[in-house]
Design a protein around this motif. Structure first.
Motif, mmCIF file in Angstrom:
data_model
loop_
_atom_site.group_PDB
_atom_site.id
_atom_site.type_symbol
_atom_site.label_atom_id
_atom_site.label_comp_id
_atom_site.label_asym_id
_atom_site.label_seq_id
_atom_site.Cartn_x
_atom_site.Cartn_y
_atom_site.Cartn_z
ATOM 1 N N ASP A 70 1.013 -1.410 -0.064
ATOM 2 C CA ASP A 70 0.275 0.158 0.077
ATOM 3 C C ASP A 70 1.041 1.442 0.097
ATOM 4 O OD1 ASP A 70 -3.164 -0.606 1.760
ATOM 5 O OD2 ASP A 70 -1.516 -2.379 0.850
ATOM 6 N N ILE A 71 0.700 2.338 -0.430
ATOM 7 C CA ILE A 71 1.460 3.097 -1.426
ATOM 8 C C ILE A 71 0.333 4.062 0.380
ATOM 9 C CG2 ILE A 71 1.968 5.448 -2.316
ATOM 10 C CD1 ILE A 71 1.092 3.503 -4.819
ATOM 11 N N VAL A 72 0.616 4.893 1.186
ATOM 12 C CA VAL A 72 0.109 5.578 2.131
ATOM 13 C C VAL A 72 0.073 7.533 2.261
ATOM 14 C CG1 VAL A 72 0.474 6.595 4.500
ATOM 15 C CG2 VAL A 72 0.553 4.141 3.947
ATOM 16 N N LEU A 73 -0.480 7.840 2.226
ATOM 17 C CA LEU A 73 -1.241 9.209 1.509
ATOM 18 C C LEU A 73 -1.429 9.760 2.989
ATOM 19 C CD1 LEU A 73 -1.784 9.114 -2.287
ATOM 20 C CD2 LEU A 73 -0.030 9.235 -1.822
ATOM 21 N N THR A 74 -1.264 11.251 3.140
ATOM 22 C CA THR A 74 -1.342 12.234 4.083
ATOM 23 C C THR A 74 -2.347 12.641 3.374
ATOM 24 O OG1 THR A 74 -0.552 14.522 2.843
ATOM 25 C CG2 THR A 74 0.653 13.654 4.075
ATOM 26 N N GLY A 75 -4.212 12.647 4.198
ATOM 27 C CA GLY A 75 -5.480 13.161 3.928
ATOM 28 C C GLY A 75 -5.360 14.300 2.902
ATOM 29 N N LYS A 76 -4.550 15.545 2.615
ATOM 30 C CA LYS A 76 -4.398 16.329 1.564
ATOM 31 C C LYS A 76 -4.296 15.769 0.220
ATOM 32 C CE LYS A 76 -6.382 20.267 3.470
ATOM 33 N NZ LYS A 76 -7.105 19.421 4.238
ATOM 34 N N GLN A 77 -2.720 15.090 0.243
ATOM 35 C CA GLN A 77 -2.134 14.115 -0.810
ATOM 36 C C GLN A 77 -3.503 13.280 -1.579
ATOM 37 O OE1 GLN A 77 1.189 12.494 0.890
ATOM 38 N NE2 GLN A 77 2.690 14.221 0.849
ATOM 39 N N PHE A 78 -4.279 12.490 -0.077
ATOM 40 C CA PHE A 78 -5.283 11.423 -1.149
ATOM 41 C C PHE A 78 -6.494 12.760 -1.850
ATOM 42 C CE2 PHE A 78 -9.354 8.414 -0.760
ATOM 43 C CZ PHE A 78 -8.039 8.001 -0.945
ATOM 44 N N GLN A 79 -6.993 13.479 -1.157
ATOM 45 C CA GLN A 79 -7.857 14.989 -1.259
ATOM 46 C C GLN A 79 -6.805 14.850 -3.281
ATOM 47 O OE1 GLN A 79 -9.897 16.841 1.057
ATOM 48 N NE2 GLN A 79 -8.403 16.333 2.623
ATOM 49 N N ILE A 80 -6.010 15.381 -3.001
ATOM 50 C CA ILE A 80 -5.710 15.708 -4.476
ATOM 51 C C ILE A 80 -5.660 14.869 -5.582
ATOM 52 C CG2 ILE A 80 -3.773 16.940 -5.955
ATOM 53 C CD1 ILE A 80 -3.074 18.101 -3.560
ATOM 54 N N PHE A 81 -5.444 13.752 -5.277
ATOM 55 C CA PHE A 81 -5.258 12.595 -6.336
ATOM 56 C C PHE A 81 -6.411 12.316 -6.400
ATOM 57 C CE2 PHE A 81 -4.028 8.060 -7.562
ATOM 58 C CZ PHE A 81 -3.604 9.057 -8.480
ATOM 59 N N MET A 82 -7.676 11.591 -5.648
ATOM 60 C CA MET A 82 -9.080 11.707 -5.818
ATOM 61 C C MET A 82 -9.298 12.191 -7.019
ATOM 62 S SD MET A 82 -9.375 8.441 -4.621
ATOM 63 C CE MET A 82 -7.911 8.229 -5.254
ATOM 64 N N PHE A 83 -8.879 13.507 -5.977
ATOM 65 C CA PHE A 83 -10.056 14.115 -7.234
ATOM 66 C C PHE A 83 -9.575 14.586 -8.467
ATOM 67 C CE2 PHE A 83 -10.504 19.293 -9.324
ATOM 68 C CZ PHE A 83 -11.944 19.502 -9.043
ATOM 69 N N LEU A 84 -8.295 14.012 -8.934
ATOM 70 C CA LEU A 84 -7.590 14.289 -10.539
ATOM 71 C C LEU A 84 -7.917 13.081 -10.742
ATOM 72 C CD1 LEU A 84 -3.757 15.179 -10.146
ATOM 73 C CD2 LEU A 84 -5.799 16.458 -10.926
ATOM 74 N N LEU A 85 -7.994 11.793 -10.160
ATOM 75 C CA LEU A 85 -8.974 10.455 -11.022
ATOM 76 C C LEU A 85 -10.787 10.842 -10.664
ATOM 77 C CD1 LEU A 85 -7.640 7.446 -8.545
ATOM 78 C CD2 LEU A 85 -7.402 8.548 -11.131
ATOM 79 N N ARG A 86 -11.440 11.499 -10.472
ATOM 80 C CA ARG A 86 -12.416 11.516 -10.752
ATOM 81 C C ARG A 86 -13.160 12.329 -12.033
ATOM 82 N NH1 ARG A 86 -13.090 12.486 -4.969
ATOM 83 N NH2 ARG A 86 -13.738 14.229 -5.400
#
Length: 224
Positions: A148-164
């Motif tokens: 698993d790649i562990v991201l911070t909360g903000k990193q995860f939110q940024i990446f999920m926004f890009l993926l959406r």
């Protein structure tokens, strides 16, 4: 579209608890307290959760009849009977056997496995080179190491926004205001810093990013 589950359980307390939990997870649940009328619901049922001890015909008999008529619908037996012979009897026709007591997360996970196994739902992950993003479970996996790649909360939110918004060029303003919930100020380096740290975790070579692309003067994009 919500998947339809046929749940057959005569215990009112257990039935209410399981019904509410599965409904909260997004399933459409039809709860029966006996096997009477079960066949009428099978045409559009995606999976059956079936107790063994029922009034009238027992779960083994009901399950065998349902499976005979609808072999492509998975059945999960749910029972307090833990003897090996009971499990083996159930698994002659059923696809899984869960013993009581059980944790709701375990039942939900087993339902998910059977729905995928029978092709009732598509895989809920996005493949980006060596990166596998499991959207439903908020997991990122490096397939080179299966870790698993562990991201911070903000990193995860940024990446999920890009993926959406795959293949779309998203401006810095759009990303910042979506993730931070406040107006973007021109010249603010906060997003850029987070993107740099994100690339260090996701990219094969952060200096030559393949996953998060920079569109000079505008923002960023993830290509699928």
């Amino acid at each position: 579209m919500s998947k339809k589950l046929l749940y057959i359980e005569d215990d009112a307390d257990i039935g209410r608890w399981v019904n509410e939990d599965l409904t909260d997870r997004g399933y459409k649940v039809v709860w029966l307290t006996s096997g009477e009328g079960a066949l009428e619901h099978m045409a559009d049922t995606d999976l059956v959760v079936l107790d063994v001890m029922l009034p009238g015909l027992d779960g083994f008999t009901i399950g065998q009849r349902l499976k005979k008529d609808h072999p492509d619908t998975p059945i999960i037996m749910l029972s307090a009977r833990t003897a090996l012979e009971d499990k083996l009897h159930g698994l002659l026709f059923a696809d899984d056997y869960v013993t009581k007591p059980f944790h709701p997360d375990e039942l939900a996970a087993r339902i998910d496995v059977q729905l995928r196994r029978f092709g009732k739902i598509a895989p809920s992950f996005v493949q980006l080179g060596h990166l596998q993003a499991h959207l439903e479970h908020n997991r990122l996996i490096d397939t080179r190491t299966n870790e698993d790649i562990v991201l911070t909360g903000k990193q995860f939110q940024i990446f999920m926004f890009l993926l959406r918004h795959p293949n779309q060029i998203l401006t810095k303003e759009q990303i910042y205001e979506s993730v931070w919930g406040e107006p973007y100020m021109d010249g603010d380096k906060t997003l850029m810093v987070h993107i740099r740290h994100l690339r260090e975790k996701l990219e094969r070579d952060p200096g030559c990013p393949e996953i998060i692309e920079t569109v000079r003067g505008i923002g960023y994009r993830v290509r699928l």
